[in-house]
Scaffold this active site. Structure first.
Site, PDB file in Angstrom:
ATOM      1  N   GLY A   1      -0.569   8.194 -23.868  1.00 29.66           N
ATOM      2  CA  GLY A   1      -0.913   8.035 -22.462  1.00 29.66           C
ATOM      3  C   GLY A   1       0.108   8.749 -21.597  1.00 29.66           C
ATOM      4  O   GLY A   1       1.276   8.857 -21.984  1.00 29.66           O
TER       5      GLY A   1
ATOM      6  N   GLN B   1       4.670  10.999 -14.112  1.00 32.35           N
ATOM      7  CA  GLN B   1       5.650  11.426 -15.133  1.00 32.35           C
ATOM      8  C   GLN B   1       5.872  12.932 -15.135  1.00 32.35           C
ATOM      9  O   GLN B   1       6.860  13.402 -15.682  1.00 32.35           O
ATOM     10  CB  GLN B   1       5.188  10.967 -16.529  1.00 32.35           C
ATOM     11  CG  GLN B   1       5.208   9.452 -16.685  1.00 32.35           C
ATOM     12  CD  GLN B   1       4.680   9.029 -18.041  1.00 32.35           C
ATOM     13  OE1 GLN B   1       3.469   8.882 -18.225  1.00 32.35           O
ATOM     14  NE2 GLN B   1       5.565   8.869 -19.012  1.00 32.35           N
TER      15      GLN B   1
ATOM     16  N   CYS C   1       7.597   4.866 -24.180  1.00 31.11           N
ATOM     17  CA  CYS C   1       7.158   5.646 -23.016  1.00 31.11           C
ATOM     18  C   CYS C   1       7.744   7.040 -23.139  1.00 31.11           C
ATOM     19  O   CYS C   1       8.910   7.188 -23.506  1.00 31.11           O
ATOM     20  CB  CYS C   1       7.674   4.980 -21.738  1.00 31.11           C
ATOM     21  SG  CYS C   1       7.255   5.864 -20.228  1.00 31.11           S
ATOM     22  N   LEU C   2       6.944   8.050 -22.840  1.00 30.35           N
ATOM     23  CA  LEU C   2       7.447   9.434 -22.902  1.00 30.35           C
ATOM     24  C   LEU C   2       8.588   9.655 -21.918  1.00 30.35           C
ATOM     25  O   LEU C   2       9.389  10.560 -22.102  1.00 30.35           O
ATOM     26  CB  LEU C   2       6.300  10.422 -22.630  1.00 30.35           C
ATOM     27  CG  LEU C   2       5.233  10.484 -23.735  1.00 30.35           C
ATOM     28  CD1 LEU C   2       4.056  11.334 -23.285  1.00 30.35           C
ATOM     29  CD2 LEU C   2       5.823  11.033 -25.032  1.00 30.35           C
TER      30      LEU C   2
ATOM     31  N   HIS D   1       0.118  -0.093 -18.664  1.00 31.45           N
ATOM     32  CA  HIS D   1       1.394   0.636 -18.660  1.00 31.45           C
ATOM     33  C   HIS D   1       1.306   1.864 -17.747  1.00 31.45           C
ATOM     34  O   HIS D   1       2.227   2.133 -16.956  1.00 31.45           O
ATOM     35  CB  HIS D   1       1.711   1.033 -20.110  1.00 31.45           C
ATOM     36  CG  HIS D   1       2.911   1.909 -20.295  1.00 31.45           C
ATOM     37  ND1 HIS D   1       4.028   1.508 -21.007  1.00 31.45           N
ATOM     38  CD2 HIS D   1       3.174   3.181 -19.900  1.00 31.45           C
ATOM     39  CE1 HIS D   1       4.915   2.493 -21.014  1.00 31.45           C
ATOM     40  NE2 HIS D   1       4.416   3.525 -20.357  1.00 31.45           N
ATOM     41  N   GLU D   2       0.196   2.608 -17.850  1.00 30.15           N
ATOM     42  CA  GLU D   2       0.056   3.844 -17.071  1.00 30.15           C
ATOM     43  C   GLU D   2      -0.186   3.564 -15.588  1.00 30.15           C
ATOM     44  O   GLU D   2       0.325   4.286 -14.723  1.00 30.15           O
ATOM     45  CB  GLU D   2      -1.077   4.717 -17.635  1.00 30.15           C
ATOM     46  CG  GLU D   2      -0.930   5.114 -19.103  1.00 30.15           C
ATOM     47  CD  GLU D   2       0.393   5.772 -19.463  1.00 30.15           C
ATOM     48  OE1 GLU D   2       1.053   6.337 -18.569  1.00 30.15           O
ATOM     49  OE2 GLU D   2       0.782   5.702 -20.640  1.00 30.15           O
TER      50      GLU D   2
ATOM     51  N   HIS E   1       3.013   3.096 -13.904  1.00 33.11           N
ATOM     52  CA  HIS E   1       3.666   4.358 -13.510  1.00 33.11           C
ATOM     53  C   HIS E   1       3.217   4.798 -12.120  1.00 33.11           C
ATOM     54  O   HIS E   1       4.025   5.266 -11.313  1.00 33.11           O
ATOM     55  CB  HIS E   1       3.314   5.482 -14.492  1.00 33.11           C
ATOM     56  CG  HIS E   1       4.160   5.519 -15.726  1.00 33.11           C
ATOM     57  ND1 HIS E   1       5.530   5.719 -15.704  1.00 33.11           N
ATOM     58  CD2 HIS E   1       3.832   5.425 -17.040  1.00 33.11           C
ATOM     59  CE1 HIS E   1       5.994   5.732 -16.950  1.00 33.11           C
ATOM     60  NE2 HIS E   1       4.980   5.546 -17.783  1.00 33.11           N
TER      61      HIS E   1
HETATM   62  C1  QAP Z   1       2.355   4.102 -23.244  1.00 30.00           C
HETATM   63  O1  QAP Z   1       3.449   5.692 -24.524  1.00 30.00           O
HETATM   64  C2  QAP Z   1       2.081   3.017 -24.216  1.00 30.00           C
HETATM   65  O2  QAP Z   1       9.920   7.117 -27.298  1.00 30.00           O
HETATM   66  C3  QAP Z   1       2.254   5.480 -23.837  1.00 30.00           C
HETATM   67  O3  QAP Z   1      10.257   9.346 -28.734  1.00 30.00           O
HETATM   68  C4  QAP Z   1       3.098   2.456 -24.970  1.00 30.00           C
HETATM   69  O4  QAP Z   1       2.693   7.574 -25.423  1.00 30.00           O
HETATM   70  C5  QAP Z   1       0.826   2.552 -24.398  1.00 30.00           C
HETATM   71  C6  QAP Z   1       6.502   8.364 -27.261  1.00 30.00           C
HETATM   72  C7  QAP Z   1       2.809   1.461 -25.880  1.00 30.00           C
HETATM   73  C8  QAP Z   1       0.540   1.564 -25.280  1.00 30.00           C
HETATM   74  C9  QAP Z   1       1.529   0.999 -26.022  1.00 30.00           C
HETATM   75  C10 QAP Z   1       7.590   7.577 -27.021  1.00 30.00           C
HETATM   76  C11 QAP Z   1       6.660   9.521 -28.002  1.00 30.00           C
HETATM   77  C12 QAP Z   1       5.176   8.055 -26.713  1.00 30.00           C
HETATM   78  C13 QAP Z   1       8.837   7.912 -27.516  1.00 30.00           C
HETATM   79  C14 QAP Z   1       3.608   6.808 -25.301  1.00 30.00           C
HETATM   80  C15 QAP Z   1       8.994   9.073 -28.266  1.00 30.00           C
HETATM   81  C16 QAP Z   1       7.903   9.868 -28.514  1.00 30.00           C
HETATM   82  C17 QAP Z   1       4.927   7.018 -25.895  1.00 30.00           C
HETATM   83 CO    CO Z   2       5.082   5.474 -19.855  1.00 32.34          CO
END
Ligand code: QAP
Ligand code: CO
Length: 168
Positions: free
Chosen positions: A46, A51, A92-93, A134-135, A138
């Protein structure tokens, strides 16, 4: 299409509240395409426009196994349809390398528009329900680290600041 740099915590720009989209033009379609490309390149599920420093209410999500089902949500809102909470180790990215448990409502009704401005609704549960909440956070300038203790948040902040200094 173009890959965009992703802002990282504690960048203050991540605290900006995004404005509603009112014009459904080619620029919006380019933004959505850039966001999908950026999300896949970063191996995320996501991404919110906030971001990539675009403060408009747009997010993209792909929770599919094959990573072949990107969905775009413009001006998304949600209503809780089941008060029951579920815990999930969120990442989270914009907070790379850190995961912490967050509790959110398990089932939500999402109302949004597509890139053409067409309204739609979907009921979400599981990972999709978590991801959309979550999004949307943001878009309101909120991050998952806001739900954890200040001690943990400050520790993540100093580790990321240190990493940013090293790579600058
Ligand atoms: C949000 O998160 C989310 O730390 C999206 O090193 C989180 O795409 C939705 C990511 C949990 C549902 C459940 C994070 C990639 C990606 C990192 C992400 C990383 C590489 C996170
Ligand atoms: Co995020």
């Amino acid at each position: 299409m173009a890959l965009q740099p992703i802002l990282e915590f504690p960048d203050p720009r991540l605290r900006t509240v995004a404005k509603p989209v009112t014009v459904f033009d080619d620029a919006l379609k380019t933004l959505a395409a850039d966001m999908i490309e950026t999300m896949y390149a970063a191996e995320g599920i996501g991404l919110a426009a906030s971001q990539i420093d675009v403060h408009r209410r747009v997010l993209v999500i792909d929770v599919s196994e094959e990573k072949d089902s990107p969905r775009v949500f413009v001006n998304p809102t949600f209503e809780v349809i089941e008060q029951e909470l579920q815990d999930y180790d969120e990442g989270c990215l914009s907070v790379p390398g850190f995961y912490e448990t967050v509790s959110r409502p398990r089932r939500v009704l999402i109302k949004a528009q597509d890139v053409d401005g067409e309204a739609f609704e979907i009921e979400a549960e599981g990972i999709l329900a978590i991801c959309i909440q979550h999004e949307i956070d943001h878009l309101d300038g909120k991050l998952f680290v806001d739900y954890i203790s200040k001690l943990k948040r400050d520790r993540i902040r100093s580790k990321l600041e240190k990493a940013h200094r090293k790579s600058a």
